[in-house]
Every structure is written in C-alpha cells, then in structure tokens.
Design an enzyme around this catalytic site. Structure first.
Site, mmCIF file in Angstrom:
data_model
loop_
_atom_site.group_PDB
_atom_site.id
_atom_site.type_symbol
_atom_site.label_atom_id
_atom_site.label_comp_id
_atom_site.label_asym_id
_atom_site.label_seq_id
_atom_site.Cartn_x
_atom_site.Cartn_y
_atom_site.Cartn_z
ATOM 1 N N TYR A 70 85.012 -90.026 -76.171
ATOM 2 C CA TYR A 70 85.517 -89.620 -77.235
ATOM 3 C C TYR A 70 85.869 -88.184 -77.565
ATOM 4 C CZ TYR A 70 80.423 -88.299 -78.504
ATOM 5 O OH TYR A 70 79.535 -87.793 -78.281
ATOM 6 N N ASP B 206 77.704 -92.156 -77.479
ATOM 7 C CA ASP B 206 76.583 -91.995 -76.863
ATOM 8 C C ASP B 206 75.832 -93.160 -76.217
ATOM 9 O OD1 ASP B 206 76.976 -89.595 -78.219
ATOM 10 O OD2 ASP B 206 75.895 -89.917 -79.855
#
Length: 681
Positions: free
Chosen positions: A375, A320
């Site tokens: 990811y 993030d």
C-alpha cells in the site's frame, strides 16, 4: 496550479442553474445529547465582516465567495421558510445558528403558509423557485442558465441587506444544504451575518478520518464527538478500523457482543446525522483461508450482522500481513505456491465475490473498500499487477503515498498511484498518527504540510490516520478538511491558525451565547503548536522541522550574541519576551481550551511548564554573563539544567499512547539551546 484554480472557479460558476433547481436540505434524525453539532473552526471577529471589504474566514475555504452588499443584521423575529424536504437536523441547526447570532425568536414555516411580520427572512430549500433564482442572478457571481451541475454536496448562499434583507441557502443534495448551514454558522458574528454570496463544492468526493492506529482505541464518547466535529468541517467519511479492537482483526470471525454492537449502531446514527459515511472495516488477512467455505460464511455473517444494524459501507483491508505463506493447505492447492502475485489473485477474487454476492445483493450499500498489502509505493509488481488486472473497478483502493510515512506527496505521486492501481486511489495519510517507535513522546500538532495542492484531480479521496489522542487530532483534522475540500486554495498557515481559533473558543456554547476566540489563548496555542511542530519518518528523521519559529528566534539570538557584545543585552531582552510566552502558554491553554484537549496534551503542557522556566533561567544566566556576574550566571545555568532534567523526566500517560516514553517537544531545538548556553562566551 493557477490555471486549475481559474478553470475550477469557472466550472463552479457555470454550474449554478441546477443548484438553484435542487435546493434540498440537510441531515436526518433527532439531536443526540452533547452532539457538538455547533462546534466550529472559528472565524476571527476582525475578519468576519464584509462591510469593510474583508471576506470572512470560512473553513474549509469555499470555492467562490464574494461581497454581496452590506451585512445582514439578525435581531428580533426571524422567519425560516423551509421546504418540506428539509430534514429536522438541518432545520434545528439553522434555528440554533440564528438564535445564537441574535434572533430573539425563530419561526419555521413551509412555503405557502402565512409568514406575518418579521425582521429577517431566511429561505432554506426550494426547487426552481423564481424568487430563489432571481436572488442569485442579482449577485455578481456568474450564474449561467445552462444545465451544468455542482458536484454532490455543493451549495449556494446569498446574504444581502436592503429594504427586505434576506438570507438564501440551499444545496445540491441533503449534505449540501447541511453544509450551507454550517457555512452560515461561520459567516455569523454577534448580531449580524456577513453580506456575501457563496458558490461552493468539494474537490474530493471522500474526505475524512480512518481510526486505523495501533494502541489504545478511542472511547465511544470520543468517537461520538469526532463524528459531530467532522460534519462541522465538511468531512464526510469515517472508517472504523482500530487495530486493537479484537473483533476487527484478531477475532474477526467472532460476532460482536450485544453491547459493542449497540455502540456501533449509535456511531452509525451519529454519523448519519452529520452526513458522515460510517465505514466498518473488517481485517481478516492474518488468518483467513481464502478457499475455505467456512471462512466465507464467517466473513459474510459478520458483515450481515453489521448490515442488520444499518451499516451500509464496508472495507476489507489486507494491510500489515505476511503474504509469503498461506494460512491453510487448501489455498496452496487453489492458488499455487505462496507468492505476491498469488496473494493478489486470492485477495482480488475474494473482494470481487464480496462486491458481487454481498454488497450488490444488499440494498443501499456503497462500493467495497480495501487496503492492499502493498500500500505504500507506486512501483509496479506482480502483486499490484494482479490487483490492477483482476479487481473489480468499482472497489476503492487505499494508498499511503510514497512510503508508509511519506515526507511529502505530490500530484505526480497520485498520478502514478492511479496508473499502478488502475483507478484513482483514496489517500490514507499516516499523519498525524503517533503509534510507531520513532514517535515515542511526540505530540503531532503541526500543520497539514508537504502535500501538494491540486491532488484532488488524481485522488478519489483523502482520509488521515489520527493520533491516539482524539481531541488533539483535531488540529490536523481541521487542516486536512480544508485541503480535501479545496486544495487549490489551501494555505497551511491559515488552516493551522484556524485550529487554534477553534480550540480557543470560537464555537457556539448553548443556544444564547456565542464566543469569539480569546486572542491570548490563540497566541498561546500557536506557541504550543510550534513546540510540537514535528513529524518523523520511521527511522526518526524529521519530515516536519521541529519548532521552526523557536528555532528561528534562537538562531537570531545566537547570531546577535556572537556579534557585537553591546548587542547582547538587547538580544536577551528580545528573546525573553518569547520565552515568557512559552512559560505562560500552558496555564492559558488549561484555562481557555476544552477539557478533552487539555486532558490529551497534559504531559506536554507539564513539560512546557518546565522547559519554559528552563529557557527563562538560561536567559538569566546569559544576562548575568553579559553583565560580568559569573557567579550568578553559573547559578542560573545550574537551575536551568535542573529544570531541563525534570522536563525530560515527564512521561506520556500509561495506556493512552503507543509507544510510551518521555515527552519530547522542540526536540533538538530547545533542549540543545539550554544545554549549550553555558558554553556561549
């Protein structure tokens, strides 16, 4: 899948000789207050005895369990013969299990010391003891004499009646012996222990929970309770990574204040005592300058402060963040223009240096863990290539499946992830997390579903990202623990029901009393779970069907209503029974489940109160319509609409959930039926 199950069972049976040799014992430390070490995902009394041919329910499902003669009765004096290596925590748990099962006195002795008279002897520990070896050879499990070993954390149990009834437990290592006692806890019912032989080992080496959600972090008390709970269901990993802990992410350079550091130390100790690896995650990616010596010192100083209180496992996640730009000019000079590949190179270099210069230089540490910036898929890319080619193979990589919130994960997906990362990944499963916009008002109480059995062959482990609501997260945590330990035998319905039994009271309370689950509370929970059986993708599309049981019943009702008019009265009567179960469920849950669970789901219980009454009023309206009483029908439909309006106005608790909003349950199922019923002619 069947071939895998047979071969795994064969491998388990082929590995006994070493488990007989190394029956060492459990965990360390004195028992902390209210540690919850005796909480269990229950075994129903009806299925708890092996005397009638039924095997007891154990969660997680053991690799191999067979009948071993009749049940062993527990009463009077019980002597536990425990090796000196058996640690206090495992001894204490064994004594509590036996006392709660029915022993009036439990005496712990070391081998070679006088035992005296006893009604039952329990053997815990032992190395290459001829007595222990013979005990297992006398079972019908295949225990050869080769050199094969059970996996770490494996254990064996023999419970057999006879002239000299005995219980023998032991593990490949301290965790295995601890897990043996946890399984004994589930084999026990008042006055007896099921006569079975068990040979068991985990399918995945890492099994646990990552507190990685946004929004209100768990409280210290909730974390302490969670860590004890993990030990009871054989979860062995907890990653501390709450996004809203400023010292984890935004203020990663700043040292923890003394009081916060003390609480982290308490969590570490609690984790150790329940054989849970406590991993501290530090997330510097939003602001780190990879080439700045000051940031390197800040990073290692922060990790050193945590090492100094006993933490030995660390994660450096880069999830993030935006890697389209550097955080400093010197990184541009060192790594070139910002790009995905340059970010991968910088991250790999930092992680490798941390592994080499910090972790390898500090005694007792485990391999470094990371979450890559990319990811959530298995498509090759310049970033992934850089990580795969440059990252030290010892560093563990987490991956969330095909998507941040995947609608399913298969063995092939895991195999692709292994290939793209150059190592078996740890699956970070973003279920039941409820911190993204599409989950507004949702409580995720469905089963652990759409994950293909057998993934343990391709994964280094599984950690789930739970909800803001810690106690309510146990519903999915129990299922995930079952899947991670033995995915080849995983039954999502069974595991889901076990969660209801756990919450309904099938756990130890105190030293003397042990309660079986209240069947009425279990049934109420299953109704409530169904109303909250949903999970959604980021665009709001469900990947778990909302309220499947209620939907099935409503579809059957609609079909009957649209058919022969003479069947309408019977159709209303049949649905009314389930509607009454919906309406009655909240009060049964409030009275029959733990306070922390009730607190977590209180708004959803209130909404269920109202929706249950709205459904009953709707059926009253349809019943009146079938009888030709249009005035009564209209009044009941009006009342149902008013109750539905009140239900939709119930909101989540401010500050407890992210995002906040009106509570939703049985979304698009119950609300649609109540709204559409007045038009059913």
């Amino acid at each position: 899948m069947n071939r895998f199950r047979r071969s795994r069972r064969s491998a388990v049976s082929a590995s006994l000789s070493c488990v007989l040799a190394l029956l060492l014992a459990g965990c360390t430390g004195e028992r902390p207050p209210n540690s919850g070490e005796t909480d269990r995902p229950g075994t129903s009394t009806a299925a708890s005895s092996s005397e009638g041919g039924e095997l007891p329910d154990v969660v997680p499902q053991p690799s191999s369990m067979i009948p071993n003669g009749g049940d062993v009765r527990v009463s009077g004096k019980v002597v536990v013969v425990a090796d000196p290596a058996v640690e206090p925590w495992t001894r204490t748990l064994a004594v509590r299990v036996l006392r709660a099962t029915g022993a009036e006195e439990v005496v712990v002795r070391e081998p070679g010391r006088p035992i005296g008279d006893s009604d039952l002897r329990v053997r815990l520990g032992s190395r290459w003891s001829p007595t222990i070896r013979k005990t297992f050879q006398d079972t019908e499990l295949d225990f050869p004499d080769g050199d094969e070993k059970l996996a770490s954390e494996g254990y064996a149990i023999s419970v057999r009646e006879g002239q000299n009834p005995a219980i023998v437990l032991g593990g490949m290592d301290p965790a295995g012996a601890y897990y043996a006692v946890q399984t004994l806890r589930q084999l026990a019912t008042p006055g007896r222990v099921a006569g079975v032989a068990v040979l068991d080992e985990p399918e995945m080496p890492t099994r646990g929970v990552i507190e990685g959600f946004y929004g209100s972090p768990w409280t210290h008390a909730e974390r302490m309770d969670q860590l004890a709970f993990y030990g009871s269901v054989k979860l062995n990993s907890y990653v501390y990574a709450p996004k809203d802990d400023p010292y984890h992410r935004d203020r990663w350079r700043d040292p923890y204040p003394a009081d916060r550091l003390r609480r982290l130390d308490e969590l570490r100790q609690q984790a150790m005592q329940h054989h849970v690896k406590f991993t501290f995650a530090l997330s510097p990616g939003k602001s780190i300058c990879f080439s700045d010596p000051a940031d390197w010192r800040a990073l290692t100083d922060k990790l050193q402060s945590l090492y100094d209180i006993g933490i030995r496992s660390f994660s450096i996640p880069f999830d993030d963040i935006d890697y389209a730009e550097w955080n400093c000019e010197s990184d541009h000079a060192e790594y070139g223009a910002p790009s995905a590949r340059a970010a991968g190179v910088a991250q790999a270099r930092l992680l490798n240096r941390l592994q080499r210069e910090f972790l390898d230089a500090h005694a007792g540490t485990t391999p470094l863990q990371t979450v890559p910036t990319e990811y959530s898929d298995t498509e090759n890319s310049p970033y992934k290539s850089a990580i795969r080619q440059r990252l030290d193979p010892v560093v563990e990589v987490m991956w969330t499946g095909e998507g941040v919130i995947p609608d399913g994960i298969t063995v092939d997906d895991a195999a692709s992830a292994e290939q793209v990362w150059g190592r078996k990944p740890v699956l970070w499963d973003n279920y039941p997390v409820n911190d993204y916009d599409a989950t507004e008002g949702l409580m995720m109480l469905g089963p652990y579903a759409e994950r293909q059995p057998g993934m343990g062959l391709r994964l280094a482990g599984l950690v789930i990202n739970p909800m803001n609501q810690a106690a309510a997260s146990k519903v999915v945590e129990i299922s995930a623990a079952d899947f991670a330990w033995n995915s080849t035998a995983f039954d999502e319905r069974r595991a889901w029901h076990q969660a209801a039994e756990y919450l309904a009271g099938d756990r130890f309370r105190g030293d003397e009393q042990r309660l079986s689950p209240d069947s009425g509370t279990v049934d109420a929970l299953m109704v409530f779970f169904d109303l909250n059986h949903t999970a959604v993708l980021p665009d709001g599309e469900p990947w778990l069907e909302p309220a499947p049981e209620l939907r099935r019943r409503l579809d059957e009702f609609r079909e009957a209503w649209d058919g022969d008019a003479s069947n309408r009265k019977r159709a209303v009567s049949e649905l009314r029974g389930y509607a009454r179960s919906v309406a009655d469920a909240p009060e049964k849950i409030r009275k029959g489940t733990p306070e922390d669970f009730v607190s977590d789901v209180r708004p959803w219980l209130r909404a269920t109160d109202l929706w249950g009454d709205a459904l009953l009023a709707t059926l009253d309206g349809l019943s009146a319509r079938a009888a030709g009483n249009s005035a009564t029908a209209s009044e009941e439909f009006r009342r149902a609409a008013e109750l539905a309006d009140r239900a939709t106005s119930v909101r989540t608790v401010e500050g407890e959930t992210l995002p906040q909003g009106p509570v939703r349950l049985a979304d698009g199922v119950l609300d649609d039926f109540v709204r559409q019923a007045p038009d059913m002619r």
